[in-house]
Design a protein around this motif. Sequence first.
Motif, PDB file in Angstrom:
ATOM      1  N   PHE A 126       0.970  -1.295   0.003  1.00 15.64           N
ATOM      2  CA  PHE A 126      -0.014  -0.135   0.047  1.00 15.64           C
ATOM      3  C   PHE A 126       1.067   1.130  -0.035  1.00 15.64           C
ATOM      4  O   PHE A 126       1.757   1.412   0.706  1.00 15.64           O
ATOM      5  CB  PHE A 126      -0.799   0.213   1.362  1.00 15.64           C
ATOM      6  CG  PHE A 126      -2.022  -0.996   1.156  1.00 15.64           C
ATOM      7  CD1 PHE A 126      -3.208  -0.713   0.885  1.00 15.64           C
ATOM      8  CD2 PHE A 126      -1.791  -2.181   1.676  1.00 15.64           C
ATOM      9  CE1 PHE A 126      -4.063  -1.561   0.989  1.00 15.64           C
ATOM     10  CE2 PHE A 126      -2.709  -3.308   1.690  1.00 15.64           C
ATOM     11  CZ  PHE A 126      -3.805  -3.307   1.413  1.00 15.64           C
ATOM     12  N   PHE A 135      -1.095  -0.921  -4.424  1.00 12.15           N
ATOM     13  CA  PHE A 135      -2.254   0.051  -4.478  1.00 12.15           C
ATOM     14  C   PHE A 135      -1.563   1.367  -4.141  1.00 12.15           C
ATOM     15  O   PHE A 135      -0.522   1.551  -3.428  1.00 12.15           O
ATOM     16  CB  PHE A 135      -3.032  -0.087  -3.151  1.00 12.15           C
ATOM     17  CG  PHE A 135      -3.970  -1.176  -2.897  1.00 12.15           C
ATOM     18  CD1 PHE A 135      -4.939  -1.586  -3.651  1.00 12.15           C
ATOM     19  CD2 PHE A 135      -3.534  -2.408  -2.145  1.00 12.15           C
ATOM     20  CE1 PHE A 135      -5.800  -2.600  -3.579  1.00 12.15           C
ATOM     21  CE2 PHE A 135      -4.065  -3.608  -1.930  1.00 12.15           C
ATOM     22  CZ  PHE A 135      -5.252  -3.551  -2.645  1.00 12.15           C
ATOM     23  N   SER A 169      -9.519  -0.276  -0.828  1.00 12.75           N
ATOM     24  CA  SER A 169      -8.384  -1.159  -0.945  1.00 12.75           C
ATOM     25  C   SER A 169      -8.454  -2.233  -0.025  1.00 12.75           C
ATOM     26  O   SER A 169      -7.959  -3.292  -0.180  1.00 12.75           O
ATOM     27  CB  SER A 169      -7.035  -0.305  -0.559  1.00 12.75           C
ATOM     28  OG  SER A 169      -7.099   0.263   0.561  1.00 12.75           O
TER      29      SER A 169
END
Length: 292
Positions: free
Chosen positions: A193, A214, A279
């Motif tokens: 992330f 992400f 996400s």
Amino acid sequence: MKKIYLFLFIAIIASLYNCNNANKQTKIEHLNIPLENFLKDTLSKHKEIDSIPIAEKYFEYNVEGSRLNGILFSTNDSLQKPGIIVLGEWWGINYQVKEKAKDLAKLGFVTVVPDLYDTKNGKSHPSDTKNLAMELYTNTNMLSQRFNVVLDSLKHFQFVDSTKIGVVGYSFGGSIALMMANLGTDLDAVAAFHSGLEIPIMPNKSLKSAILIFNGDNDSLVSAKSIKIYRSELNKIHATYKYVTYKQAEHGFTNKKSDSLGIQYDLPISYNKEADEKSWKELILFLNKYLH
């Protein structure tokens, strides 16, 4: 000496969980919540999930003279579960990474949150954490030693299915997760992330993990050039991966304290609720596919 430290660490973790409750394994399907329905809402809206008790155990381990620590999260049952190492931002172990690891544990995973920094030198100011982070970035041997002690210990934990291991990393932790996957580490699933992609070890034929990345399209700390290069390297080796971009999201979009940290330290980071929730749902689908 390293083997002795590893043995002691495994023994400590195992002893923490030797006394187990006979509860049912707490997974979504056991609560009669279909995955599709669960994904329609955020985790906090499911009282059945949110109320699951999670055991939280602290531990210390040593690697080449460095004293490191971490936290293990799991439900109180004796059923086999996939294991996940959760790596936080460069702040080390903080509220955000602990909450993410705890939420994953509620979904039927055993999670470990290690602090890869030497705790004798632990810092909280960005200038200090940057130095510690760069030390790991530039010393692959040190990074691998510390990471692999945690990985091996997680695999040896008696309630972990050692054939189903993943890593979830945030920012600095995501970059570390990708580096370890690129080294060919035995990992089934790796998710990163808002993580930098200009890393010392790029994708190569050693990579065997499924990858999920992400990032926000407004992340000034992750350049468009680095994204293009990284995806190109993944494509060259025909890697199993997915790259997801969120509009209006900046660096640190999963950390609810990013706004205050950004103001305090003059950093281009901020929390984005929509990106965080979307996400998270993508992550659950990913882990469900590759670890269950």
